[in-house]
Design a protein around this motif. Sequence first.
Motif, short mmCIF file in Angstrom:
data_model
loop_
_atom_site.label_atom_id
_atom_site.label_comp_id
_atom_site.label_asym_id
_atom_site.label_seq_id
_atom_site.Cartn_x
_atom_site.Cartn_y
_atom_site.Cartn_z
N GLY A 28 0.82 -1.21 0.00
CA GLY A 28 0.00 0.00 0.00
C GLY A 28 0.86 1.26 0.00
O GLY A 28 2.03 1.22 0.39
N LEU A 29 0.28 2.35 -0.43
CA LEU A 29 1.00 3.62 -0.48
C LEU A 29 1.51 4.03 0.90
O LEU A 29 2.60 4.57 1.04
CB LEU A 29 0.09 4.72 -1.03
N GLU A 30 0.74 3.73 1.95
CA GLU A 30 1.13 4.07 3.33
C GLU A 30 1.86 2.93 4.04
O GLU A 30 2.12 3.01 5.23
CB GLU A 30 -0.10 4.47 4.14
N GLY A 31 2.16 1.85 3.32
CA GLY A 31 2.85 0.70 3.90
C GLY A 31 2.17 -0.59 3.53
O GLY A 31 1.05 -0.60 3.03
N GLU A 32 2.84 -1.68 3.77
CA GLU A 32 2.32 -3.00 3.46
C GLU A 32 1.09 -3.30 4.33
O GLU A 32 1.07 -2.95 5.51
CB GLU A 32 3.41 -4.04 3.71
N PHE A 33 0.09 -3.95 3.75
CA PHE A 33 -1.10 -4.32 4.51
C PHE A 33 -1.46 -5.76 4.23
O PHE A 33 -1.13 -6.31 3.19
CB PHE A 33 -2.28 -3.39 4.19
N GLY A 34 -2.10 -6.39 5.20
CA GLY A 34 -2.52 -7.77 5.07
C GLY A 34 -4.02 -7.90 5.13
O GLY A 34 -4.71 -7.07 5.73
N VAL A 35 -4.53 -8.96 4.50
CA VAL A 35 -5.97 -9.20 4.46
C VAL A 35 -6.24 -10.67 4.75
O VAL A 35 -5.58 -11.56 4.21
CB VAL A 35 -6.57 -8.84 3.08
N LEU A 36 -7.23 -10.91 5.61
CA LEU A 36 -7.77 -12.24 5.87
C LEU A 36 -9.26 -12.20 5.54
O LEU A 36 -9.85 -11.12 5.41
CB LEU A 36 -7.58 -12.63 7.33
N SER A 37 -9.88 -13.35 5.45
CA SER A 37 -11.31 -13.43 5.21
C SER A 37 -12.06 -12.65 6.29
O SER A 37 -11.69 -12.68 7.46
CB SER A 37 -11.75 -14.89 5.21
N GLY A 38 -13.11 -11.93 5.90
CA GLY A 38 -13.91 -11.18 6.85
C GLY A 38 -13.37 -9.79 7.14
O GLY A 38 -13.86 -9.10 8.03
N HIS A 39 -12.37 -9.34 6.40
CA HIS A 39 -11.75 -8.04 6.64
C HIS A 39 -12.76 -6.91 6.43
O HIS A 39 -13.65 -6.99 5.60
CB HIS A 39 -10.57 -7.84 5.69
N ALA A 40 -12.61 -5.84 7.17
CA ALA A 40 -13.45 -4.65 7.00
C ALA A 40 -13.21 -4.05 5.61
O ALA A 40 -12.07 -4.02 5.15
CB ALA A 40 -13.13 -3.62 8.08
#
Length: 99
Positions: A28-40
């Motif tokens: 991401g532009l503001e840093g790395e991000f992670g995603v799991l099922s059910g993420h907002a």
Amino acid sequence: MAETFLLEILTPQGQLLSQEVDEMTAPGLEGEFGVLSGHAPYLTILKAGELIYTSGGKKGYIAVRKGYAEVGPEKVTILADVAEGLEDMDRGSCLLYTS
């Protein structure tokens, strides 16, 4: 709630990936991000870097140059101007660092 979510990666050339995955990390532009099922749900800008996903215990790697990520609880859509799978990369290319 499902343990997986649909990851779709789209470029102007077409669909690169459409697969159920367990998790994903992206630059991401503001840093790395992670995603799991059910993420907002959220929308973010991507910068050049490596998108990593895991499906059935196996990791996949996609180089993206820039674009957008739309995250939802059951689906993540990546819209990238350029994206390439590790197995498709030309050893001499500098996909991540060219504008």
